[in-house]
Design a protein around this motif. Structure first.
Motif, PDB file in Angstrom:
ATOM      1  N   ARG A 114       0.839  -1.201   0.000  1.00  0.00           N
ATOM      2  CA  ARG A 114       0.000   0.000   0.000  1.00  0.00           C
ATOM      3  C   ARG A 114       0.875   1.253   0.000  1.00  0.00           C
ATOM      4  NH1 ARG A 114      -5.657  -1.206   3.242  1.00  0.00           N
ATOM      5  NH2 ARG A 114      -6.164  -3.012   1.929  1.00  0.00           N
ATOM      6  N   ALA A 115       1.986   1.200   0.751  1.00  0.00           N
ATOM      7  CA  ALA A 115       2.900   2.354   0.776  1.00  0.00           C
ATOM      8  C   ALA A 115       3.418   2.627  -0.635  1.00  0.00           C
ATOM      9  CB  ALA A 115       4.067   2.090   1.728  1.00  0.00           C
ATOM     10  N   PHE A 116       3.762   1.543  -1.363  1.00  0.00           N
ATOM     11  CA  PHE A 116       4.251   1.705  -2.741  1.00  0.00           C
ATOM     12  C   PHE A 116       3.153   2.284  -3.638  1.00  0.00           C
ATOM     13  CE2 PHE A 116       4.374  -0.121  -7.038  1.00  0.00           C
ATOM     14  CZ  PHE A 116       5.494   0.532  -7.515  1.00  0.00           C
ATOM     15  N   ASP A 122       9.459   4.034  -3.625  1.00  0.00           N
ATOM     16  CA  ASP A 122       9.516   3.507  -4.981  1.00  0.00           C
ATOM     17  C   ASP A 122       9.933   2.035  -4.909  1.00  0.00           C
ATOM     18  OD1 ASP A 122      12.336   3.205  -5.063  1.00  0.00           O
ATOM     19  OD2 ASP A 122      12.608   5.267  -5.709  1.00  0.00           O
ATOM     20  N   LEU A 123      10.063   1.409  -6.076  1.00  0.00           N
ATOM     21  CA  LEU A 123      10.287  -0.034  -6.095  1.00  0.00           C
ATOM     22  C   LEU A 123      11.643  -0.429  -5.512  1.00  0.00           C
ATOM     23  CD1 LEU A 123       8.282  -2.032  -6.993  1.00  0.00           C
ATOM     24  CD2 LEU A 123       9.293  -2.046  -9.265  1.00  0.00           C
ATOM     25  N   ALA A 151      19.202   6.137  -1.765  1.00  0.00           N
ATOM     26  CA  ALA A 151      20.451   6.456  -2.469  1.00  0.00           C
ATOM     27  C   ALA A 151      20.503   5.829  -3.865  1.00  0.00           C
ATOM     28  CB  ALA A 151      21.642   5.981  -1.639  1.00  0.00           C
ATOM     29  N   GLN A 152      20.068   4.564  -3.954  1.00  0.00           N
ATOM     30  CA  GLN A 152      20.141   3.868  -5.240  1.00  0.00           C
ATOM     31  C   GLN A 152      19.123   4.465  -6.222  1.00  0.00           C
ATOM     32  OE1 GLN A 152      19.480  -0.330  -4.705  1.00  0.00           O
ATOM     33  NE2 GLN A 152      19.875  -0.785  -6.872  1.00  0.00           N
ATOM     34  N   SER A 153      17.922   4.727  -5.722  1.00  0.00           N
ATOM     35  CA  SER A 153      16.893   5.327  -6.587  1.00  0.00           C
ATOM     36  C   SER A 153      17.360   6.672  -7.111  1.00  0.00           C
ATOM     37  CB  SER A 153      15.599   5.562  -5.811  1.00  0.00           C
ATOM     38  OG  SER A 153      15.179   4.389  -5.204  1.00  0.00           O
ATOM     39  N   ALA A 154      18.028   7.449  -6.247  1.00  0.00           N
ATOM     40  CA  ALA A 154      18.460   8.787  -6.655  1.00  0.00           C
ATOM     41  C   ALA A 154      19.435   8.691  -7.828  1.00  0.00           C
ATOM     42  CB  ALA A 154      19.104   9.507  -5.473  1.00  0.00           C
ATOM     43  N   ILE A 419      13.100   0.447 -13.379  1.00  0.00           N
ATOM     44  CA  ILE A 419      13.832  -0.019 -12.190  1.00  0.00           C
ATOM     45  C   ILE A 419      13.182   0.537 -10.925  1.00  0.00           C
ATOM     46  CG2 ILE A 419      16.040  -0.150 -10.975  1.00  0.00           C
ATOM     47  CD1 ILE A 419      17.471   0.169 -13.573  1.00  0.00           C
ATOM     48  N   VAL A 420      12.906   1.845 -10.924  1.00  0.00           N
ATOM     49  CA  VAL A 420      12.332   2.435  -9.707  1.00  0.00           C
ATOM     50  C   VAL A 420      10.818   2.282  -9.635  1.00  0.00           C
ATOM     51  CG1 VAL A 420      14.178   4.102  -9.282  1.00  0.00           C
ATOM     52  CG2 VAL A 420      12.286   4.729 -10.747  1.00  0.00           C
ATOM     53  N   GLY A 421      10.223   1.779 -10.730  1.00  0.00           N
ATOM     54  CA  GLY A 421       8.780   1.545 -10.684  1.00  0.00           C
ATOM     55  C   GLY A 421       7.982   2.748 -11.140  1.00  0.00           C
TER      56      GLY A 421
END
Ligand SMILES: Nc1nc2c(ncn2[C@@H]2O[C@H](COP(=O)(O)OP(=O)(O)OP(=O)(O)O)[C@@H](O)[C@H]2O)c(=O)[nH]1
Length: 440
Positions: A114-116, A122-123, A151-154, A419-421
């Motif tokens: 639900r948070a996503f 994000d994913l 950090a990875q999403s950024a 990747i991040v959805g």
């Protein structure tokens, strides 16, 4: 997106425990709190209340917290009941809350799902949260927490932004190509940035093995002739290292594995069948497995009995190895022949601490700086490789014209979005959320 139904679960660990945390999310949350706690509590303030069942009997006495949506973990109204951690107490609370109209027990990972869906995570952050919940070693925790913080999403979103910008520049150039005032160097700048991005993405992909080591462990394989002292070393390593994470089952009869935690890094040590020309079929299979395992190693320990040295053959040449002289206690005053990286005696305990330190050092070196941002899933690597392919094709495709090249930049940006959805990921959700436990 607000769900119609509300979900409830035990969000804390195994019972009995000091405290059990029962969490509810969804439109019925406020009503459940009012009914059970005898009235609403102040937002985000822990309040001690008597907790009542629907038949009017007292269930327990505990803390009630209410987080109004959308500024909650799931984005919906969320409440937590911190009650005494007995099985009957938690059971009664769950049964009572799930008995309300419109409330049901949560599926694994459903709060996070639900948070996503509500844009809270994000994913990649969702995957990192699963890693954080499952982290057993310090390196796993540090790696997961920085990714859960984004950090990875950024990194991926940064590349995506640069590509969207690059594409806009190329399209502007196409639209205004007849006009004098669009400098020709715009295109040069764009393509040199695309080239730089390909290098950055390649370097990032190269870090995947380090991420695999953090997650699955640094693979150490003990090899040697029969009687070289392999099992004795294996047992000594297993016993000496206090922080054994697990004794993983599922290993075959002839490959035995123990998992160690060396200075916060997961290390898997495998004992293998003695390597020789096997007289029997069963032994031959064991030896085949030992050789196959050697190929997947990050480090091989090649053991030789100093009193009776038998060199072993057909060892992969490209995998780092330590040549270890065993049973050094039997040598007395003789000097060992040959070049060894270490000498050990499992009988006297000689050299074992040094060997463990050496293995730990190599494992730490293999994961590099834990602060590095690495791709944490094969899924990320596959999409990054696709991104790279589109970029390389766009970069080298001058003869195909700017329109097609711009389209390839769009496809590359789309892969980063996946990747991040941010783009089209419905098919992935069930796989990702099944990694969670109930209540998360
Ligand atoms: N003196 C001495 N004997 C040792 C030492 N390590 C192992 N041994 C002996 O060497 C023999 C073989 O040891 P293992 O550890 O079973 O050797 P292995 O390489 O696992 O043998 P296989 O399972 O047949 O491949 C046993 O009798 C051990 O007691 C040591 O450090 N010093």
């Amino acid at each position: 997106m607000i769900s119609d139904d509300s979900i409830v679960a035990l969000s804390s660990g195994r019972l009995p425990a000091g405290i059990a945390v029962i969490r509810i999310s969804g439109p019925k949350t406020r009503f459940v709190v009012e009914t059970i706690a005898g009235g609403m509590v102040k937002d985000r303030v822990a309040t001690l209340r008597k907790l009542w069942a629907t038949d009017g009997s007292l269930m327990d006495h505990g803390l009630v917290l209410f987080f109004p949506g959308p500024t909650s973990f799931t984005g919906e109204d969320v409440a937590e009941f911190h009650v005494h951690g007995g099985r009957a107490v938690a059971g009664r609370m769950l049964e009572t809350i799930a008995g309300f109209d419109g409330v049901r027990h949560a599926e694994p990972g459903e709060f996070t799902r639900r948070a996503f869906l509500n844009g809270k995570l994000d994913l990649v952050e969702t995957e990192a949260l699963a890693d954080l919940v499952n982290a057993e070693t310090e390196a796993q925790r540090r790696f997961a927490v920085q990714n859960a913080e984004g950090a990875q999403s950024a990194l991926y979103l940064g590349w995506r932004r640069r590509l969207i910008h690059a594409r806009a520049m190329i399209e502007a150039e196409i639209d205004f190509s007849d006009e004098e005032d669009v400098p020709g160097s715009v295109s040069d700048t764009v393509w040199s940035d695309v080239r730089a991005m390909i290098d950055e993405i390649s370097r990032h992909i190269d870090g995947f093995h380090a991420a695999e080591i953090i997650r699955d462990g640094f693979e150490v394989v003990i090899l040697g002739a029969p009687n070289a002292g392999k099992s004795s070393l294996f047992n000594a390593l297993a016993r000496r290292e206090a922080a054994i994470v697990t004794d993983e089952p599922g290993t075959t009869r002839d490959l035995l594995e123990v998992v160690l935690d060396l200075n916060g890094v997961r290390v898997r040590v495998t004992d293998t069948a003695g390597l020789r020309e096997a007289p029997g079929k069963v032994e031959a299979i064991g030896i085949e497995k030992a050789r196959a395992k050697a190929h997947t190693a990050d480090l091989m320990l090649l053991l030789e009995d100093l009193a009776n040295p038998v060199a072993i053959s057909e060892i992969p040449a490209d995998i780092p190895a330590l040549r270890i002289g065993t049973k050094v206690d039997l040598l007395k005053d003789q000097r060992p022949l040959g070049a060894y990286d270490a000498f050990i005696s499992t009988v006297e305990g000689t050299g074992l601490a040094e060997l463990l330190a050496e293995i730990g050092g190599r494992a730490a070196a293999a994961i590099g700086d834990v602060g590095d941002i690495l791709p944490s899933r094969l899924r990320h690597v596959e999409l990054l490789n696709e991104t790279k392919r589109f970029l390389a094709s766009a970069l080298s495709g001058e003869e195909r014209g700017q329109e097609l090249r711009a389209e390839e930049l769009r496809l590359a940006a789309d892969r980063l979005g996946r990747i991040v959805g941010a783009v089209d990921v419905e098919d992935l959700l069930d796989v990702i959320f099944s990694q969670f436990c109930i209540g998360k």
